[in-house]
Design an enzyme around this catalytic site. Structure first.
Site, PDB file in Angstrom:
ATOM      1  N   ALA A   1       3.086  71.625 -12.766  1.00 28.52           N
ATOM      2  CA  ALA A   1       2.902  71.579 -11.314  1.00 28.52           C
ATOM      3  C   ALA A   1       1.454  71.606 -10.837  1.00 28.52           C
ATOM      4  CB  ALA A   1       3.675  72.733 -10.673  1.00 28.52           C
TER       5      ALA A   1
ATOM      6  N   PRO B   1      -2.470  70.886 -10.165  1.00 29.79           N
ATOM      7  CA  PRO B   1      -2.995  71.840  -9.178  1.00 29.79           C
ATOM      8  C   PRO B   1      -2.128  72.050  -7.945  1.00 29.79           C
ATOM      9  CG  PRO B   1      -4.170  69.770  -8.991  1.00 29.79           C
ATOM     10  CD  PRO B   1      -3.239  69.622 -10.165  1.00 29.79           C
TER      11      PRO B   1
ATOM     12  N   GLY C   1      -0.448  69.367  -5.672  1.00 29.30           N
ATOM     13  CA  GLY C   1      -0.202  68.349  -4.646  1.00 29.30           C
ATOM     14  C   GLY C   1       1.245  67.898  -4.591  1.00 29.30           C
ATOM     15  N   LYS C   2       1.851  67.667  -5.753  1.00 29.93           N
ATOM     16  CA  LYS C   2       3.241  67.187  -5.782  1.00 29.93           C
ATOM     17  C   LYS C   2       4.207  68.305  -5.406  1.00 29.93           C
ATOM     18  CE  LYS C   2       2.375  63.431  -9.089  1.00 29.93           C
ATOM     19  NZ  LYS C   2       0.942  63.679  -9.303  1.00 29.93           N
TER      20      LYS C   2
ATOM     21  N   ARG D   1      -5.163  76.997 -13.689  1.00 31.14           N
ATOM     22  CA  ARG D   1      -4.658  75.943 -12.801  1.00 31.14           C
ATOM     23  C   ARG D   1      -3.527  76.463 -11.920  1.00 31.14           C
ATOM     24  NH1 ARG D   1      -5.249  70.479 -13.852  1.00 31.14           N
ATOM     25  NH2 ARG D   1      -3.004  70.101 -13.811  1.00 31.14           N
TER      26      ARG D   1
ATOM     27  N   ASP E   1       4.877  77.565 -21.346  1.00 29.97           N
ATOM     28  CA  ASP E   1       4.649  76.291 -22.017  1.00 29.97           C
ATOM     29  C   ASP E   1       5.846  75.407 -21.677  1.00 29.97           C
ATOM     30  OD1 ASP E   1       4.521  74.130 -23.800  1.00 29.97           O
ATOM     31  OD2 ASP E   1       3.581  75.331 -25.373  1.00 29.97           O
ATOM     32  N   GLY E   2       5.597  74.324 -20.952  1.00 25.93           N
ATOM     33  CA  GLY E   2       6.685  73.469 -20.486  1.00 25.93           C
ATOM     34  C   GLY E   2       7.577  72.964 -21.599  1.00 25.93           C
TER      35      GLY E   2
ATOM     36  N   CYS F   1      -1.273  59.560 -14.772  1.00 26.98           N
ATOM     37  CA  CYS F   1      -2.308  58.804 -14.039  1.00 26.98           C
ATOM     38  C   CYS F   1      -3.131  58.011 -15.049  1.00 26.98           C
ATOM     39  CB  CYS F   1      -3.175  59.720 -13.183  1.00 26.98           C
ATOM     40  SG  CYS F   1      -3.797  61.178 -14.014  1.00 26.98           S
TER      41      CYS F   1
END
Length: 384
Positions: free
Chosen positions: A185, A187, A189-190, A212, A238-239, A311
């Protein structure tokens, strides 16, 4: 008498990470993007264009009025209006054809060829949240937005971000009461955009980096009222291990993975993944991305949806990760994954973004001097 051996390790000129990144991009992206690469390269090396994500929790009418006075427009509502007009035009033509056929008039070849894209596309309002508002300047206009000011409650009116970063959130298509996970997630923005929909029944925002995650907390504090931000579950797991925490429980999962961040890598020395000391980390990125996407798939309920995004322009980090995840889900977990068609995004937002037309899976926004957003890759998966 005073001869000494030079210490080459300390005296040899260090090649900047940005130059290493550009060399890597020139070698790989010129093959992938072919004739498009020179213009994309120029876009990467020029100032990025931003959009202003309107904060629905602030003094909304005042913020919108200020942005419209700057001659900025909400690219989402503008696209939806154009699509609706196109759809209505298609409906009128269909009705006219029906009446002609009813009166015995045959349909000519010319009439058959007037079938527009709008007639074959899904109803847009059902698949795009109109509650998300993002203002941008027209193509070719490089005006900058000034920093947002706080309202009487201390909340900032808009959040400046690459407008293409909203496309994965729009593709997720959150519905009323959905339980939503933003797996990487920070920083923030989403996550902020997901909150703007006002539709999340439960929102979990996770990021492995504690520093972060602090930035995520700051954004929530600056933009979201306390009662709303306290409803967001912010964690630093940890995702890749998410299934052990809360597997198979979410309706929608956003997996915006760490990547080569191509624009940053081409422009900034600081925290550049093309630094020689980070070579192994960079080479392992596709594996990390695959593991995170698999965790996102396993976090969804059957019938749930995952949007994967980067990105980066790299097919190794984009389509290849999708293809491998679909294969692993089926062979190792007996989970059938359907890759959703997002081509209507290309038609819907063609006035704002420059899309790559040759993506095997998903959609890719290319940087372009007249519309310098991106790069942004996004692909939607449904767990059957």
């Amino acid at each position: 008498r005073h001869r000494h051996k030079e210490k080459w390790a300390t005296t040899a000129p260090r090649i900047p990470s940005t130059r290493l990144a550009l060399h890597h991009f020139d070698m790989s992206y010129s093959l992938h993007l072919k004739d498009l690469w020179p213009s994309v390269r120029a876009g990467l090396l020029c100032e990025q264009k931003y959009g202003a994500l309107v904060n629905n929790f602030s003094a909304l009418d005042q913020v919108v009025q200020e942005l419209e006075l700057l001659d900025a427009t909400d690219f989402i509502s503008e696209a939806l209006q154009k699509a609706q007009q196109s759809q209505q035009g298609a409906d009128v033509r269909e009705a006219m054809r029906g009446s002609q056929e009813g009166s015995g008039e045959g349909r000519t070849v010319m009439q058959a060829e007037t079938v527009t894209q709008a007639e074959t596309l899904p109803p847009f309002r059902a698949s795009i949240s109109p509650r998300i508002k993002c203002y941008t300047f027209p193509r070719g206009d490089i005006t900058r937005f000034y920093p947002a000011r706080p309202d009487t409650l201390g909340l900032l009116g808009y959040y400046l971000m690459d407008a293409a970063s909203l496309l994965p959130v729009l593709a997720l298509n959150v519905q009323q009461g959905d339980s939503v996970l933003d797996l990487c997630a920070a920083p923030g923005g989403k996550t902020l955009a997901l909150l703007q929909t006002g539709l999340c029944g439960y929102l979990a925002a996770n990021d492995i980096s504690i520093s972060r995650t602090k930035r995520l907390y700051q954004i929530l504090h600056s933009y979201v009222p306390r009662e709303v931000r306290e409803s967001v579950s912010v964690t630093s797991y940890d995702g890749r291990d998410w299934e052990e925490v809360e597997g198979g429980t979410f309706d929608k999962v956003l997996v915006d993975v760490p990547c080569t961040t191509d624009r940053h890598s081409a422009m900034e020395e600081d925290n550049n993944i093309f630094h020689r000391r980070r070579t192994k980390e960079r080479q392992m990125l596709p594996m990390l991305q695959l593991q995170l996407l698999m965790a996102g798939i396993l976090a969804t309920k059957p019938g749930g949806e995952v949007v994967y995004s980067t990105c980066s322009l790299s097919p190794l980090q984009n389509e290849c990760v999708i293809e491998r995840a679909v294969e692993i889900a089926e062979t190792q977990f007996n989970i059938n994954i359907h890759v959703q068609d997002l081509s209507y995004f290309r038609m819907l937002f063609q006035d704002t973004f420059f899309f790559f037309s040759d993506c095997r899976l998903g959609e890719l926004v290319l940087p372009h001097l007249t519309a310098n957003f991106g790069p942004m890759y996004f692909c939607k998966l449904r767990r059957m």
